[in-house]
Design a protein around this motif. Structure first.
Motif, PDB file in Angstrom:
ATOM      1  N   LYS A  25      -0.537   9.401   7.858  1.00 48.47           N
ATOM      2  CA  LYS A  25      -1.617   8.752   6.827  1.00 48.47           C
ATOM      3  C   LYS A  25      -1.108   7.392   6.668  1.00 48.47           C
ATOM      4  O   LYS A  25       0.188   7.160   6.615  1.00 48.47           O
ATOM      5  N   PHE A  62      -5.499   2.388  13.902  1.00 50.30           N
ATOM      6  CA  PHE A  62      -5.542   1.715  12.746  1.00 50.30           C
ATOM      7  C   PHE A  62      -4.627   0.619  12.469  1.00 50.30           C
ATOM      8  O   PHE A  62      -4.686  -0.268  11.842  1.00 50.30           O
ATOM      9  N   TYR A  89     -13.245   2.118   4.034  1.00 53.18           N
ATOM     10  CA  TYR A  89     -13.736   3.032   4.916  1.00 53.18           C
ATOM     11  C   TYR A  89     -12.899   3.429   5.900  1.00 53.18           C
ATOM     12  O   TYR A  89     -12.650   4.870   6.390  1.00 53.18           O
ATOM     13  N   GLN A  90     -12.325   2.486   6.722  1.00 55.05           N
ATOM     14  CA  GLN A  90     -11.795   2.870   8.056  1.00 55.05           C
ATOM     15  C   GLN A  90     -10.342   3.446   7.654  1.00 55.05           C
ATOM     16  O   GLN A  90      -9.872   4.180   8.328  1.00 55.05           O
ATOM     17  N   ARG A 145      -9.849   5.604   5.266  1.00 59.63           N
ATOM     18  CA  ARG A 145     -10.022   6.842   4.845  1.00 59.63           C
ATOM     19  C   ARG A 145     -10.345   7.534   6.295  1.00 59.63           C
ATOM     20  O   ARG A 145     -10.017   8.994   6.282  1.00 59.63           O
ATOM     21  N   LYS A 146     -10.995   6.865   7.085  1.00 64.56           N
ATOM     22  CA  LYS A 146     -11.554   7.721   8.366  1.00 64.56           C
ATOM     23  C   LYS A 146     -10.259   7.719   9.069  1.00 64.56           C
ATOM     24  O   LYS A 146      -9.941   8.893   9.624  1.00 64.56           O
ATOM     25  N   HIS A 147      -9.362   6.900   9.243  1.00 65.26           N
ATOM     26  CA  HIS A 147      -8.023   6.998   9.974  1.00 65.26           C
ATOM     27  C   HIS A 147      -6.897   8.258   9.365  1.00 65.26           C
ATOM     28  O   HIS A 147      -6.625   9.136  10.113  1.00 65.26           O
ATOM     29  N   ASN A 148      -6.928   8.155   7.852  1.00 69.53           N
ATOM     30  CA  ASN A 148      -6.278   9.289   7.148  1.00 69.53           C
ATOM     31  C   ASN A 148      -6.823  10.538   7.454  1.00 69.53           C
ATOM     32  O   ASN A 148      -6.098  11.512   7.663  1.00 69.53           O
ATOM     33  N   LYS A 149      -8.200  10.675   7.487  1.00 65.37           N
ATOM     34  CA  LYS A 149      -8.720  12.004   7.709  1.00 65.37           C
ATOM     35  C   LYS A 149      -8.536  12.491   9.262  1.00 65.37           C
ATOM     36  O   LYS A 149      -8.032  13.734   9.639  1.00 65.37           O
ATOM     37  N   ASN A 150      -8.409  11.599  10.325  1.00 67.60           N
ATOM     38  CA  ASN A 150      -8.322  11.823  11.569  1.00 67.60           C
ATOM     39  C   ASN A 150      -6.663  12.007  11.807  1.00 67.60           C
ATOM     40  O   ASN A 150      -6.394  12.596  12.945  1.00 67.60           O
TER      41      ASN A 150
END
Lengths: 166, 71
Positions: free
Chosen positions: A84, A5, A71-72, A74-79
């Motif tokens: 972060k 990302f 959305y992207q 949040r997805k990056h930070n989750k993965n």
């Protein structure tokens, strides 16, 4: 790596800048009517039909892009809990500095951007002073410089990170 | 320009770039940059690489034009 990302971050910013440019066009040349009499004080700003439609569409697309971006993010930070990305950090999130090799390419890209900025901004200022440019053109000029810096940064980093066989 | 035998020795020990990267705590991309000669590693990283590849730093890296260049 190419799906990182942080690597794609400049492309997102470019998308936002383009929509901002379209929005600025939509809001350009509004007709302003000022009424200042003893009985009435009012300001009326009206925008042409096509232009206001343009501004509305640009604004709508901006918010859609913003939602997808959030959305992207949040997805990056989750993965990637250890890498972060914050959209509000002062330090640009597109910096890749996880080791000395990545820091090296980030520095190279940042140097190219700096070189671009050192001549493009004074040039833009000179044009704005000398030529009787409409406000919209000056806004577009600034957005073009912003677009250019992200494109230079992205191209430079991308050129080093082309996927090659191990 | 700094020349190196990282790719050759990595292949000898059957390491992938990712394997070697993990051993010396850098990304696979950084190993690739070093192998391609795009980037000269720090002394610390050069020492770590030499240790991982069971050699000496001066066997692993040398300056272009030095006699080792004829390897």
């Amino acid at each position: 790596m190419k799906n990182d990302f942080r690597l794609q971050y400049p492309l997102w910013q470019m998308g936002f800048i383009i929509l901002l440019g379209a929005f600025a066009y939509g809001l350009s040349s509004p007709v302003t009517e000022v009424v200042n009499t003893e009985t009435e004080n009012s300001i009326m700003i009206s925008i042409g039909g096509t232009q206001s439609l343009f501004a509305m569409i640009a604004l709508l697309l901006y918010f859609i892009l913003l939602a997808v971006f959030a959305y992207q993010l949040r997805k990056h930070n989750k993965n990637n809990p250890h890498q972060k990305v914050s959209a509000f950090s002062i330090r640009p999130p597109e910096y890749l500095e996880q080791d000395e090799g990545m820091t090296y390419i980030t520095r190279k890209a940042a140097q190219k951007v700096y070189t671009f900025i050192t001549w493009s901004l004074p040039l833009l200022a000179a044009f704005a002073m000398i030529l009787p440019l409409p406000k919209l053109f000056i806004i577009w000029g600034i957005l073009l410089v912003a677009l250019g810096q992200y494109w230079i940064y992205y191209r430079e980093v991308r050129s080093h990170l082309k996927e090659d066989a191990e | 320009m700094l020349k190196n035998r990282v790719k050759e020795l990595r292949a000898r020990y059957g390491f992938t770039q990712s394997d070697l990267g993990k051993q010396v705590d850098v990304t696979r991309q950084t190993i690739a940059f070093i192998e391609k000669g795009e980037f000269s590693p720090s002394i610390t990283l050069a020492l770590k690489l030499a240790k991982a590849l069971q050699t000496n730093v001066d066997e692993l890296f040398w300056l272009e034009g030095d006699e080792r260049d004829e390897k």
